[in-house]
Write a protein that holds these residues in place. Structure first.
Motif, PDB file in Angstrom:
ATOM      1  N   THR A  10      54.354 -91.282  48.433  1.00 60.48           N
ATOM      2  CA  THR A  10      55.184 -90.379  49.220  1.00 60.48           C
ATOM      3  C   THR A  10      54.501 -89.994  50.527  1.00 60.48           C
ATOM      4  OG1 THR A  10      54.243 -88.365  48.270  1.00 60.48           O
ATOM      5  CG2 THR A  10      56.050 -89.410  47.047  1.00 60.48           C
ATOM      6  N   ARG A  11      55.223 -89.289  51.377  1.00 62.34           N
ATOM      7  CA  ARG A  11      54.634 -88.761  52.599  1.00 62.34           C
ATOM      8  C   ARG A  11      53.458 -87.838  52.279  1.00 62.34           C
ATOM      9  NH1 ARG A  11      59.225 -87.767  57.124  1.00 62.34           N
ATOM     10  NH2 ARG A  11      60.488 -89.613  56.693  1.00 62.34           N
TER      11      ARG A  11
ATOM     12  N   MET B  88      49.640 -88.053  53.819  1.00 63.92           N
ATOM     13  CA  MET B  88      48.923 -86.950  54.452  1.00 63.92           C
ATOM     14  C   MET B  88      47.646 -86.603  53.698  1.00 63.92           C
ATOM     15  SD  MET B  88      52.028 -84.458  55.774  1.00 63.92           S
ATOM     16  CE  MET B  88      53.162 -84.629  54.385  1.00 63.92           C
ATOM     17  N   LEU B  89      47.712 -86.633  52.372  1.00 69.34           N
ATOM     18  CA  LEU B  89      46.538 -86.313  51.562  1.00 69.34           C
ATOM     19  C   LEU B  89      45.431 -87.344  51.767  1.00 69.34           C
ATOM     20  CD1 LEU B  89      45.313 -84.443  49.445  1.00 69.34           C
ATOM     21  CD2 LEU B  89      46.380 -85.849  47.671  1.00 69.34           C
ATOM     22  N   TYR B  90      45.806 -88.616  51.906  1.00 65.62           N
ATOM     23  CA  TYR B  90      44.803 -89.643  52.176  1.00 65.62           C
ATOM     24  C   TYR B  90      44.064 -89.336  53.478  1.00 65.62           C
ATOM     25  CZ  TYR B  90      42.674 -94.007  53.643  1.00 65.62           C
ATOM     26  OH  TYR B  90      41.770 -94.942  54.102  1.00 65.62           O
TER      27      TYR B  90
ATOM     28  N   LYS C 238      49.186 -86.474  63.831  1.00 63.17           N
ATOM     29  CA  LYS C 238      50.190 -87.483  63.479  1.00 63.17           C
ATOM     30  C   LYS C 238      49.933 -88.117  62.115  1.00 63.17           C
ATOM     31  CE  LYS C 238      48.127 -91.408  66.060  1.00 63.17           C
ATOM     32  NZ  LYS C 238      47.171 -90.725  66.954  1.00 63.17           N
ATOM     33  N   TYR C 239      48.730 -87.934  61.580  1.00 65.18           N
ATOM     34  CA  TYR C 239      48.412 -88.468  60.250  1.00 65.18           C
ATOM     35  C   TYR C 239      48.588 -87.436  59.129  1.00 65.18           C
ATOM     36  CZ  TYR C 239      46.123 -92.075  63.061  1.00 65.18           C
ATOM     37  OH  TYR C 239      45.853 -93.068  63.972  1.00 65.18           O
ATOM     38  N   VAL C 240      48.736 -86.154  59.486  1.00 65.64           N
ATOM     39  CA  VAL C 240      48.753 -85.102  58.470  1.00 65.64           C
ATOM     40  C   VAL C 240      49.950 -84.162  58.577  1.00 65.64           C
ATOM     41  CG1 VAL C 240      46.245 -85.121  58.171  1.00 65.64           C
ATOM     42  CG2 VAL C 240      47.252 -83.616  59.891  1.00 65.64           C
ATOM     43  N   TYR C 241      50.829 -84.390  59.569  1.00 64.42           N
ATOM     44  CA  TYR C 241      51.958 -83.493  59.806  1.00 64.42           C
ATOM     45  C   TYR C 241      53.242 -84.319  59.834  1.00 64.42           C
ATOM     46  CZ  TYR C 241      54.852 -80.031  62.328  1.00 64.42           C
ATOM     47  OH  TYR C 241      55.842 -79.157  62.718  1.00 64.42           O
ATOM     48  N   GLU C 242      54.202 -83.906  59.028  1.00 68.16           N
ATOM     49  CA  GLU C 242      55.411 -84.700  58.816  1.00 68.16           C
ATOM     50  C   GLU C 242      56.285 -84.847  60.062  1.00 68.16           C
ATOM     51  OE1 GLU C 242      56.172 -80.442  57.431  1.00 68.16           O
ATOM     52  OE2 GLU C 242      54.571 -81.932  57.286  1.00 68.16           O
ATOM     53  N   LYS C 243      56.054 -84.012  61.086  1.00 68.72           N
ATOM     54  CA  LYS C 243      56.902 -84.054  62.280  1.00 68.72           C
ATOM     55  C   LYS C 243      56.899 -85.427  62.947  1.00 68.72           C
ATOM     56  CE  LYS C 243      57.514 -81.724  66.736  1.00 68.72           C
ATOM     57  NZ  LYS C 243      56.997 -80.645  67.636  1.00 68.72           N
ATOM     58  N   SER C 244      55.736 -86.068  63.032  1.00 72.14           N
ATOM     59  CA  SER C 244      55.636 -87.393  63.668  1.00 72.14           C
ATOM     60  C   SER C 244      54.683 -88.282  62.874  1.00 72.14           C
ATOM     61  CB  SER C 244      55.154 -87.246  65.112  1.00 72.14           C
ATOM     62  OG  SER C 244      53.923 -86.529  65.154  1.00 72.14           O
ATOM     63  N   LEU C 245      54.833 -88.280  61.569  1.00 65.69           N
ATOM     64  CA  LEU C 245      53.861 -88.881  60.663  1.00 65.69           C
ATOM     65  C   LEU C 245      53.777 -90.401  60.807  1.00 65.69           C
ATOM     66  CD1 LEU C 245      51.920 -88.157  58.310  1.00 65.69           C
ATOM     67  CD2 LEU C 245      53.829 -88.617  56.749  1.00 65.69           C
ATOM     68  N   VAL C 246      52.535 -90.902  60.833  1.00 67.39           N
ATOM     69  CA  VAL C 246      52.254 -92.330  60.719  1.00 67.39           C
ATOM     70  C   VAL C 246      51.146 -92.492  59.685  1.00 67.39           C
ATOM     71  CG1 VAL C 246      52.965 -92.950  63.058  1.00 67.39           C
ATOM     72  CG2 VAL C 246      50.595 -92.273  62.636  1.00 67.39           C
ATOM     73  N   ALA C 247      51.090 -93.672  59.073  1.00 64.39           N
ATOM     74  CA  ALA C 247      50.080 -93.942  58.051  1.00 64.39           C
ATOM     75  C   ALA C 247      48.869 -94.622  58.658  1.00 64.39           C
ATOM     76  CB  ALA C 247      50.664 -94.824  56.947  1.00 64.39           C
ATOM     77  N   LEU C 248      47.697 -94.226  58.218  1.00 69.71           N
ATOM     78  CA  LEU C 248      46.490 -94.954  58.592  1.00 69.71           C
ATOM     79  C   LEU C 248      46.491 -96.307  57.888  1.00 69.71           C
ATOM     80  CD1 LEU C 248      43.973 -92.009  58.467  1.00 69.71           C
ATOM     81  CD2 LEU C 248      44.222 -93.572  60.412  1.00 69.71           C
ATOM     82  N   PRO C 249      46.170 -97.389  58.590  1.00 68.20           N
ATOM     83  CA  PRO C 249      46.199 -98.718  57.961  1.00 68.20           C
ATOM     84  C   PRO C 249      45.288 -98.842  56.750  1.00 68.20           C
ATOM     85  CG  PRO C 249      46.017 -98.902  60.351  1.00 68.20           C
ATOM     86  CD  PRO C 249      45.850 -97.452  60.029  1.00 68.20           C
ATOM     87  N   THR C 250      44.164 -98.120  56.762  1.00 63.26           N
ATOM     88  CA  THR C 250      43.217 -98.224  55.646  1.00 63.26           C
ATOM     89  C   THR C 250      43.733 -97.590  54.363  1.00 63.26           C
ATOM     90  OG1 THR C 250      42.085 -96.244  56.490  1.00 63.26           O
ATOM     91  CG2 THR C 250      41.168 -98.402  57.105  1.00 63.26           C
TER      92      THR C 250
END
Length: 289
Positions: A21-22, A26-28, A46-58
């Motif tokens: 999930t989102r 964010m927890l990762y 952008k990695y921890v806030y749902e407003k403009s969330l993207v995932a880190l590739p790792t």
């Protein structure tokens, strides 16, 4: 009893279906220390806030993993003496911020270094989007089987990672945020090995206190390289390889040293600066210009 090379090579592992999930995304990122230095930094938010969330590739290293895959008794591996030696990641498509993925694992090769020297096992995991079938990433895991050498296998031919340049200093050095409680957060992304949380278990293993997950400081280095080399755009990261060379303790100062090799290609290593200890070496980062 030595490992059975033929049985290992022919092993078929069930695909692992993994829904995340989102919140997991964010927890990762929080487990890598993202936002710890400045919780208002737009690059970290952008990695921890749902407003403009993207995932880190790792984050791919945490997905589609078969629990204790190499600990299955029929494999004959002395799992207590296994070390995670190297990690590779090739990114084919950006990781969705949530969804379902399929992890397909296979054993590529096992090299016999001798009865007193152990064995080296190479595995590949391909991560697919369950909905589209698209290949998202290809991950390589190299395990050092300290107690399983001498089974009669070949000793030569293992891939050799690229060394960092020895003839000049790094082009840049980037400090990494390493919080004292970082292992306690990172473990919530799925690696519950008590070596990273239980002082008694850590002491039995010979450490003064619990150590940080290797894949945690791997992800920390990846986040720093995205900022330093990719214009803070995670979609530009194409490859991230490293070798783990020394344990890391939560809270100790770390920095990633970066050498520019060619356009879109860099070498790196991670250093525990107070101990002057190299904790990751032979790092390679490829990225889109």
């Amino acid at each position: 009893m030595p490992i059975d090379y033929a049985k290992l090579k022919s092993m078929q592992f069930e695909p692992i279906r993994h829904t995340y999930t989102r919140r997991d995304t964010m927890l990762y990122a929080l487990g890598l220390g993202v936002g710890a230095s400045d919780p208002t930094d737009a690059g970290d938010l952008k990695y921890v806030y749902e407003k403009s969330l993207v995932a880190l590739p790792t984050q791919a290293v945490t997905l589609g993993v078969a629990p204790m895959l190499l600990a299955q008794p029929e494999l004959g591996i002395n799992f207590k003496l296994l070390l995670h030696a190297e990690q590779t990641l090739q990114i084919h498509k950006p990781l969705p911020i949530e969804g379902t993925v399929i992890g397909e694992s296979s054993i590529d090769e096992i090299y016999d270094k001798g009865a007193a020297k152990g064995a080296i096992l190479y595995m590949t995991r391909k991560l697919f989007d369950a909905g589209s079938g698209d290949l998202l990433s290809t991950l390589g895991n190299v395990a050092f089987l300290r107690g399983d050498g001498g089974f009669g296998g070949k000793s030569e031919g293992a891939p050799k990672p690229r060394a960092v340049p020895a003839d000049h200093d790094a082009d840049q050095a980037v400090p990494l945020t390493n919080m004292p409680n970082q292992a306690l957060i990172y473990r919530l992304s799925g690696d519950y090995n008590p070596l990273h949380s239980d002082p008694e278990i850590a002491a039995v293993a010979g450490f003064e206190r619990p150590i940080l997950h290797g894949l945690c400081h791997y992800g920390m280095a990846g986040r720093a390289l995205i900022r330093a080399l990719c214009g803070d755009d995670p979609s530009r990261l194409l490859r991230l390889d490293t070798r783990f060379t020394s344990p890391v303790y939560p809270g100790e100062p770390l920095q990633v040293e970066i050498w520019n090799i060619a356009a879109g290609d860099a070498s790196f290593r991670v250093v525990a600066s107070e101990r002057n200890a190299i904790v990751q070496d032979f790092g390679r980062c490829e990225y889109r210009l």
